[in-house]
Design a protein around this motif. Sequence first.
Motif, PDB file in Angstrom:
ATOM      1  N   GLU A 103       0.821  -1.218   0.000  1.00  0.00           N
ATOM      2  CA  GLU A 103       0.000   0.000   0.000  1.00  0.00           C
ATOM      3  C   GLU A 103       0.852   1.264   0.000  1.00  0.00           C
ATOM      4  O   GLU A 103       0.469   2.275  -0.590  1.00  0.00           O
ATOM      5  CB  GLU A 103      -0.944  -0.005   1.197  1.00  0.00           C
ATOM      6  CG  GLU A 103      -2.074  -1.004   1.057  1.00  0.00           C
ATOM      7  CD  GLU A 103      -2.919  -1.130   2.321  1.00  0.00           C
ATOM      8  OE1 GLU A 103      -2.517  -0.617   3.390  1.00  0.00           O
ATOM      9  OE2 GLU A 103      -3.977  -1.757   2.226  1.00  0.00           O
ATOM     10  N   PRO A 145      -0.110   3.040  -3.828  1.00  0.00           N
ATOM     11  CA  PRO A 145      -1.347   3.471  -3.160  1.00  0.00           C
ATOM     12  C   PRO A 145      -2.568   3.253  -4.059  1.00  0.00           C
ATOM     13  O   PRO A 145      -2.497   3.424  -5.272  1.00  0.00           O
ATOM     14  CB  PRO A 145      -1.118   4.952  -2.878  1.00  0.00           C
ATOM     15  CG  PRO A 145       0.059   5.355  -3.662  1.00  0.00           C
ATOM     16  CD  PRO A 145       0.796   4.122  -4.083  1.00  0.00           C
ATOM     17  N   PHE A 146      -3.647   2.861  -3.435  1.00  0.00           N
ATOM     18  CA  PHE A 146      -4.894   2.646  -4.153  1.00  0.00           C
ATOM     19  C   PHE A 146      -5.442   3.980  -4.622  1.00  0.00           C
ATOM     20  O   PHE A 146      -5.550   4.924  -3.862  1.00  0.00           O
ATOM     21  CB  PHE A 146      -5.918   1.952  -3.252  1.00  0.00           C
ATOM     22  CG  PHE A 146      -7.275   1.831  -3.865  1.00  0.00           C
ATOM     23  CD1 PHE A 146      -7.500   0.906  -4.883  1.00  0.00           C
ATOM     24  CD2 PHE A 146      -8.312   2.635  -3.460  1.00  0.00           C
ATOM     25  CE1 PHE A 146      -8.756   0.785  -5.454  1.00  0.00           C
ATOM     26  CE2 PHE A 146      -9.569   2.524  -4.027  1.00  0.00           C
ATOM     27  CZ  PHE A 146      -9.783   1.593  -5.029  1.00  0.00           C
ATOM     28  N   LYS A 147      -5.763   4.035  -5.898  1.00  0.00           N
ATOM     29  CA  LYS A 147      -6.401   5.218  -6.459  1.00  0.00           C
ATOM     30  C   LYS A 147      -7.715   4.779  -7.076  1.00  0.00           C
ATOM     31  O   LYS A 147      -7.719   3.959  -8.001  1.00  0.00           O
ATOM     32  CB  LYS A 147      -5.515   5.858  -7.528  1.00  0.00           C
ATOM     33  CG  LYS A 147      -4.221   6.407  -7.004  1.00  0.00           C
ATOM     34  CD  LYS A 147      -3.384   6.990  -8.113  1.00  0.00           C
ATOM     35  CE  LYS A 147      -2.036   7.410  -7.565  1.00  0.00           C
ATOM     36  NZ  LYS A 147      -1.113   7.819  -8.605  1.00  0.00           N
ATOM     37  N   PRO A 148      -8.816   5.313  -6.584  1.00  0.00           N
ATOM     38  CA  PRO A 148     -10.108   4.917  -7.165  1.00  0.00           C
ATOM     39  C   PRO A 148     -10.185   5.294  -8.635  1.00  0.00           C
ATOM     40  O   PRO A 148      -9.646   6.316  -9.057  1.00  0.00           O
ATOM     41  CB  PRO A 148     -11.140   5.691  -6.351  1.00  0.00           C
ATOM     42  CG  PRO A 148     -10.413   6.447  -5.318  1.00  0.00           C
ATOM     43  CD  PRO A 148      -8.958   6.281  -5.529  1.00  0.00           C
ATOM     44  N   LYS A 149     -10.833   4.434  -9.402  1.00  0.00           N
ATOM     45  CA  LYS A 149     -11.005   4.681 -10.834  1.00  0.00           C
ATOM     46  C   LYS A 149     -11.857   5.923 -11.012  1.00  0.00           C
ATOM     47  O   LYS A 149     -12.898   6.088 -10.370  1.00  0.00           O
ATOM     48  CB  LYS A 149     -11.674   3.467 -11.479  1.00  0.00           C
ATOM     49  CG  LYS A 149     -11.738   3.551 -12.962  1.00  0.00           C
ATOM     50  CD  LYS A 149     -12.292   2.259 -13.528  1.00  0.00           C
ATOM     51  CE  LYS A 149     -12.336   2.336 -15.034  1.00  0.00           C
ATOM     52  NZ  LYS A 149     -12.885   1.108 -15.622  1.00  0.00           N
ATOM     53  N   GLU A 150     -11.390   6.800 -11.889  1.00  0.00           N
ATOM     54  CA  GLU A 150     -12.135   8.031 -12.114  1.00  0.00           C
ATOM     55  C   GLU A 150     -13.373   7.724 -12.928  1.00  0.00           C
ATOM     56  O   GLU A 150     -13.389   6.839 -13.776  1.00  0.00           O
ATOM     57  CB  GLU A 150     -11.263   9.054 -12.833  1.00  0.00           C
ATOM     58  CG  GLU A 150     -10.125   9.543 -11.960  1.00  0.00           C
ATOM     59  CD  GLU A 150      -9.493  10.797 -12.502  1.00  0.00           C
ATOM     60  OE1 GLU A 150     -10.109  11.449 -13.362  1.00  0.00           O
ATOM     61  OE2 GLU A 150      -8.386  11.113 -12.058  1.00  0.00           O
TER      62      GLU A 150
END
Length: 65
Positions: A52, A56-61
């Motif tokens: 992580e 880092p997790f990035k939410p899908k736009e």
Amino acid sequence: MVDISDKIKDKINKIVKDEKEKTFLIDLLECELYYVDQEKPDFKKDFKTIIEQRFPFKPKEDEDG
């Protein structure tokens, strides 16, 4: 904590060109070395933390917005 030998670090530096990937591999190796002598290692949380931190997790736009 056990250190990774210079020989192994040199191999990683020769093979892996991406600095993020080098750091990630070294972090994982160091974490794994910490648990080598433990009878029932519980390293899942530590590995997850390392992953992580490096990715880092990035939410899908939203494609509609």
